[in-house]
Design an enzyme around this catalytic site. Structure first.
Site, PDB file in Angstrom:
ATOM      1  N   GLN A   1       7.615 -52.743 -62.169  1.00  0.00           N
ATOM      2  CA  GLN A   1       6.171 -52.496 -61.788  1.00  0.00           C
ATOM      3  C   GLN A   1       5.992 -52.039 -60.403  1.00  0.00           C
ATOM      4  O   GLN A   1       5.266 -51.168 -59.872  1.00  0.00           O
ATOM      5  CB  GLN A   1       5.394 -53.815 -62.147  1.00  0.00           C
ATOM      6  CG  GLN A   1       3.941 -53.441 -62.067  1.00  0.00           C
ATOM      7  CD  GLN A   1       3.048 -54.661 -62.060  1.00  0.00           C
ATOM      8  OE1 GLN A   1       3.006 -55.632 -61.627  1.00  0.00           O
ATOM      9  NE2 GLN A   1       2.391 -54.632 -63.459  1.00  0.00           N
TER      10      GLN A   1
ATOM     11  N   GLY B   1      19.839 -49.599 -49.876  1.00  0.00           N
ATOM     12  CA  GLY B   1      20.704 -49.351 -48.904  1.00  0.00           C
ATOM     13  C   GLY B   1      21.108 -47.691 -48.755  1.00  0.00           C
ATOM     14  O   GLY B   1      21.552 -47.260 -47.585  1.00  0.00           O
TER      15      GLY B   1
ATOM     16  N   ILE C   1      10.955 -28.347 -25.297  1.00  0.00           N
ATOM     17  CA  ILE C   1      10.741 -26.913 -25.666  1.00  0.00           C
ATOM     18  C   ILE C   1      11.609 -26.381 -26.815  1.00  0.00           C
ATOM     19  O   ILE C   1      12.801 -26.098 -26.804  1.00  0.00           O
ATOM     20  CB  ILE C   1      10.926 -25.802 -24.404  1.00  0.00           C
ATOM     21  CG1 ILE C   1      10.106 -26.628 -23.217  1.00  0.00           C
ATOM     22  CG2 ILE C   1      10.569 -24.534 -24.925  1.00  0.00           C
ATOM     23  CD1 ILE C   1       8.734 -26.611 -23.510  1.00  0.00           C
TER      24      ILE C   1
ATOM     25  N   GLU D   1      -1.826 -24.717 -34.647  1.00  0.00           N
ATOM     26  CA  GLU D   1      -0.776 -25.537 -34.516  1.00  0.00           C
ATOM     27  C   GLU D   1      -0.852 -26.859 -35.302  1.00  0.00           C
ATOM     28  O   GLU D   1       0.228 -27.175 -35.925  1.00  0.00           O
ATOM     29  CB  GLU D   1      -0.257 -25.704 -33.051  1.00  0.00           C
ATOM     30  CG  GLU D   1       0.903 -26.403 -32.779  1.00  0.00           C
ATOM     31  CD  GLU D   1       1.152 -26.431 -31.326  1.00  0.00           C
ATOM     32  OE1 GLU D   1       2.361 -27.025 -31.002  1.00  0.00           O
ATOM     33  OE2 GLU D   1       0.493 -25.903 -30.388  1.00  0.00           O
ATOM     34  N   ARG D   2      -1.936 -27.260 -35.157  1.00  0.00           N
ATOM     35  CA  ARG D   2      -2.110 -28.777 -35.668  1.00  0.00           C
ATOM     36  C   ARG D   2      -2.250 -28.640 -37.216  1.00  0.00           C
ATOM     37  O   ARG D   2      -1.784 -29.602 -38.019  1.00  0.00           O
ATOM     38  CB  ARG D   2      -3.369 -29.555 -35.119  1.00  0.00           C
ATOM     39  CG  ARG D   2      -3.213 -29.741 -33.736  1.00  0.00           C
ATOM     40  CD  ARG D   2      -4.177 -30.219 -32.947  1.00  0.00           C
ATOM     41  NE  ARG D   2      -3.775 -30.435 -31.414  1.00  0.00           N
ATOM     42  CZ  ARG D   2      -4.727 -30.476 -30.434  1.00  0.00           C
ATOM     43  NH1 ARG D   2      -5.913 -30.065 -30.295  1.00  0.00           N
ATOM     44  NH2 ARG D   2      -4.223 -30.855 -29.304  1.00  0.00           N
TER      45      ARG D   2
ATOM     46  N   GLU E   1       5.355 -30.978 -19.960  1.00  0.00           N
ATOM     47  CA  GLU E   1       5.909 -31.106 -18.851  1.00  0.00           C
ATOM     48  C   GLU E   1       6.297 -32.514 -18.730  1.00  0.00           C
ATOM     49  O   GLU E   1       5.831 -33.530 -19.266  1.00  0.00           O
ATOM     50  CB  GLU E   1       4.982 -30.840 -17.489  1.00  0.00           C
ATOM     51  CG  GLU E   1       4.735 -29.421 -17.519  1.00  0.00           C
ATOM     52  CD  GLU E   1       3.997 -29.071 -16.190  1.00  0.00           C
ATOM     53  OE1 GLU E   1       3.796 -27.754 -15.956  1.00  0.00           O
ATOM     54  OE2 GLU E   1       3.922 -29.900 -15.251  1.00  0.00           O
TER      55      GLU E   1
ATOM     56  N   ALA F   1      -8.690 -27.112 -15.134  1.00  0.00           N
ATOM     57  CA  ALA F   1      -8.506 -26.313 -16.570  1.00  0.00           C
ATOM     58  C   ALA F   1      -8.915 -24.841 -16.252  1.00  0.00           C
ATOM     59  O   ALA F   1      -8.313 -24.049 -16.737  1.00  0.00           O
ATOM     60  CB  ALA F   1      -9.257 -26.964 -17.543  1.00  0.00           C
TER      61      ALA F   1
ATOM     62  N   GLY G   1       6.231 -35.958 -17.748  1.00  0.00           N
ATOM     63  CA  GLY G   1       4.781 -36.766 -16.837  1.00  0.00           C
ATOM     64  C   GLY G   1       3.637 -36.426 -17.557  1.00  0.00           C
ATOM     65  O   GLY G   1       2.601 -37.191 -17.083  1.00  0.00           O
TER      66      GLY G   1
END
Length: 385
Positions: free
Chosen positions: A282, A343, A158, A245-246, A128, A179, A130
């Site tokens: 090198q 470049g 999202i 997920e991680r 969300e 929680a 914040g």
């Protein structure tokens, strides 16, 4: 290139099929999809027909009947192709597993087969404005009103947000419980009112991936779409699935590291400086040796975590270690490889520049790397107590 210890003939065939699909159906369209900031809807159906959606979901629900390793080769190949527009690692690797692991039998049979064909595209709405990685502080509320929840709030960043048909929405069903008051609702986008999607968000990289904000204004969701048998299970469900997920984020970073090294080997072998190939200097050789070592270390760690996930022994702390260390190493390797391009590395015509754009978000996805270190430290604190 690192060869996973768990790779076998079946997975090699799947990897090769995925690579051909991406080379044919994704890579040629990336420039156009980057401009429109989302993939064409039909590519989801093509991916489903090719068996690339929900490979780790049981065949009884329309999936491929495989496991995390089948997902790993599919997601890694897409990252290596630098074709991230199809948000399949989220759709198949995360959202589908929330449903398979926590939904009712009726919900699984209603949603998963259509996810496997591409008829339903999945999204996960956690973050969300914040709150960022602090999931306990979310403000989106889902208050019960008869046989519906009335949802008010907003979510941001999202993935698959504009195209999602099925959204796993994290909300507070009891704000007084912290929680313990968090639940997940499955939003069937075509069947609700009060859902508004923002314009595509303009990102540093991953330009072809659909990313937007979602707004909920009195959105009514049937109570039967609660994920789990009762309210208040959302935080536990999130903690269980975040390790997956991680690890997915880590393996995608590993694939990007390997692609960066391959591209740089080719470039430096063909680029001449002071009358000799850049690869013979090198500094170039030492830098590439360092990058290759980092990739092999990352590969060994990811391999171990994948095996642990299969056996149910991958701890949240270990997943957090893999996520922060591998994504951090990826950022360093891609940066070194870009530098060796000179470049040319700053020109988006070259794959290394697009990798540089895309991998920066890996240190933020699935919880920032700073949050990962905090989680690891908390686990260490428990050992000291």
């Amino acid at each position: 290139m690192h060869q996973p210890t768990w790779m076998n003939a079946e997975l090699e065939l799947l990897r090769d099929a995925a690579r051909r699909f991406y080379d044919t159906e994704l890579v040629p369209h990336e420039p156009r999809w980057c401009a429109q900031q989302h993939v064409d809807r039909e590519v989801w159906f093509k991916a489903g027909a090719a068996g690339l959606l929900c490979p780790g979901i049981a065949e009884a629900y329309g999936g491929g009947g495989g496991n995390f390793l089948h997902e790993a080769v599919i997601f890694a190949e897409q990252s290596r192709a630098i074709a991230g527009g199809l948000g399949n690692s989220l759709h198949s690797g995360i959202v589908a597993h929330y449903i398979e692991n926590f939904a009712s039998e009726e919900q699984k049979r209603r949603w998963l087969p259509k996810m496997a064909t591409g008829e339903l595209v999945g999204a996960l709405a956690m973050t969300e404005p914040g709150t960022g990685s602090d999931l306990q502080s979310i403000r989106t509320r889902a208050m019960r009103d008869g046989d519906h929840y009335v949802v008010d709030g907003a979510k941001t960043y999202i993935t698959n947000g504009s195209s999602a048909d099925l959204i796993c929405l994290v909300a507070k069903t009891d704000p007084s419980q912290g929680a313990r008051g968090v639940s997940i609702l499955v939003v069937e986008a075509a069947q609700v009112t009060g859902l508004r999607r923002g314009q595509p968000l303009h990102k540093i990289g991953m330009h072809s991936q659909d990313t937007c904000e979602l707004f909920f204004d009195g959105m009514r969701v049937p109570c039967e779409n609660l994920l789990g048998a009762e309210e208040g299970q959302g935080f536990r469900q999130l903690m269980k699935e975040l390790a997956r997920e991680r690890l997915i984020t880590a393996l995608m970073s590993l694939a990007c590291m390997e692609r960066a090294i391959e591209e740089t080997l080719r470039f430096t072998a063909g680029r001449r400086v002071f009358g000799q190939p850049l690869l013979e200097l090198q500094n170039t050789r030492f830098k590439l040796a360092e990058c290759e070592t980092q990739a092999h270390l990352a590969g060994a760690f990811v391999d171990d975590c994948a095996q642990r996930l299969l056996t149910g022994t991958l701890s949240p702390a270990t997943a957090a270690m893999a996520k922060w260390w591998v994504t951090d190493a990826c950022g360093k390797v891609v940066d070194e490889c870009l530098q060796l391009h000179g470049g040319a590395g700053y020109m988006t015509d070259y794959p290394i520049a697009r990798l540089y754009q895309n991998v920066r978000v890996h240190r933020i996805l699935a919880g920032t790397n700073e949050i990962m270190k905090e989680l690891i430290a908390r686990d260490m604190e428990k050992r000291a107590a």
